[in-house]
Design an enzyme around this catalytic site. Structure first.
Site, PDB file in Angstrom:
ATOM      1  N   LYS A  75      93.021  19.429 -40.481  1.00 29.92           N
ATOM      2  CA  LYS A  75      92.510  18.363 -41.504  1.00 29.92           C
ATOM      3  C   LYS A  75      93.226  16.993 -41.459  1.00 29.92           C
ATOM      4  CE  LYS A  75      90.700  21.340 -44.885  1.00 29.92           C
ATOM      5  NZ  LYS A  75      90.454  21.762 -46.366  1.00 29.92           N
ATOM      6  N   ASP A 111      86.931  17.739 -50.280  1.00 29.19           N
ATOM      7  CA  ASP A 111      87.574  18.648 -51.047  1.00 29.19           C
ATOM      8  C   ASP A 111      87.826  18.034 -52.404  1.00 29.19           C
ATOM      9  OD1 ASP A 111      87.591  20.826 -49.065  1.00 29.19           O
ATOM     10  OD2 ASP A 111      89.381  19.918 -48.140  1.00 29.19           O
TER      11      ASP A 111
END
Ligand code: ATR
Length: 299
Positions: A75, A111
């Site tokens: 990420k 997220d």
């Protein structure tokens, strides 16, 4: 025999890159969404070996992937390989969703978006002017805390076993938002009084996750009151020991399933430009609650 026409020459490709990816629920989530909405897309897991991220991204670009998710451990590293990044993802320092816009790769962080959407959906309130305790200071904490600060919380207290990691997130929040910050290690929370000062308490650590379901991220003897909201980003078990205790004390409690599903829906919206209607969302949530109950390794 019937011909399987779900994938044709026109079907668009999406997927998730990570290492490992075998446990990702995203293929089931996205392919269910595609089926429900009739989107001509397929979502595939791509296991990318360490050291191969750059080559993998070039390859995905070369074959014209529509978009992809990025999971552990890439990420942060993915940022090197994309062309543009949203302000929010840049502040969070992590990208979990990439859109391919005519060969330019744009990075987002859904997220954080998934967390806020699920919080609002399930509690009916937001973060404006609130006082929030965030437990943990890993990648999830950073996404959650930055997003809450951008949503104009009054103050965020970051509590983490390793104090320096909490302080680093607090610095980014202070440098980029108007939200006030405080930091402590976990001992700093053990004085039960402090925990009652917060409107919202969020666990971002894996403490209490299956199979260690007897553990709690905070002192067992904590005291909460019925005007506090407690959110645990864990969704397995659906109610951690922390959430059960908080519920017994009258708090409103929320688990991380909504965050998981909403991060996927937000990615779908980015790739397709389409919003899901409320009925489809509700069906999806109900189906996944049932699905998890039947899965091995789920409490
Ligand atoms: P993620 O990126 O998914 O958030 P992570 O980076 O591993 O995961 O972060 C997990 C967080 O939970 C960290 O803040 C970690 O504390 P440290 O920064 O001190 O490592 C915290 N954490 C993990 N296990 C813990 C435990 N047993 N007790 C307390 N905190 C824990």
């Amino acid at each position: 025999m019937e011909i399987d026409k779900r994938i044709t020459g026109k079907t668009g490709l999406t997927g998730v890159i990570g290492y490992p990816v075998g446990h990702s629920i995203s293929p089931q989530l996205h392919n269910t969404v595609n089926k429900l909405t009739g989107a001509d897309l397929v979502y595939v897991p791509f296991r990318v070996e360490p050291g191969e991220l750059g080559r993998a991204v070039s390859g995905l670009k070369a074959i014209g992937i529509r978009g992809f998710n990025v999971t552990i451990p890439y990420k942060q590293e993915i940022i090197k390989y994309i062309d543009e990044i949203s302000r929010e993802a840049a502040l969070i320092g992590a990208v979990n969703t990439v859109k391919n816009e005519s060969g330019r790769l744009i990075g987002y962080n859904t997220d954080a978006e998934g967390f806020v959407r699920s919080f609002k959906e399930e509690t009916g309130t937001g973060f404006k002017n609130s006082r929030v305790l965030v437990i943990g200071a890993g990648g999830a904490a950073r996404a959650v805390a930055l997003k809450i600060a951008l949503e104009e919380a009054d103050m965020i207290h970051l509590a983490n076993r390793t104090l320096s990691k909490a302080m680093e997130i607090a610095r980014v929040i202070r440098d980029n938002t108007r939200c006030r910050t405080e930091c402590s290690d976990m001992e700093g929370l053990s004085d039960g009084g402090i925990i009652r000062e917060f409107d919202i308490i969020i666990n971002t650590t894996p403490v209490g996750m299956y199979p260690d379901i007897d553990k709690m991220p905070v002192d067992e003897k904590l005291e909460l009151s019925d005007n506090q909201i407690v959110y645990d980003i864990i969704y397995n078990p659906p109610k951690t020991r922390f959430l059960l205790k908080a519920e017994q004390m009258g708090c409103r409690v929320v688990n991380g399933l909504g965050m998981l599903l909403n991060q996927g829906l937000a990615a779908y919206e980015i790739w397709t430009g389409r919003q899901l209607d409320g009925r489809v969302r509700d069906m999806l949530f109900t189906a996944f609650v049932k699905y998890f109950k039947r899965q091995e390794g789920f409490a």
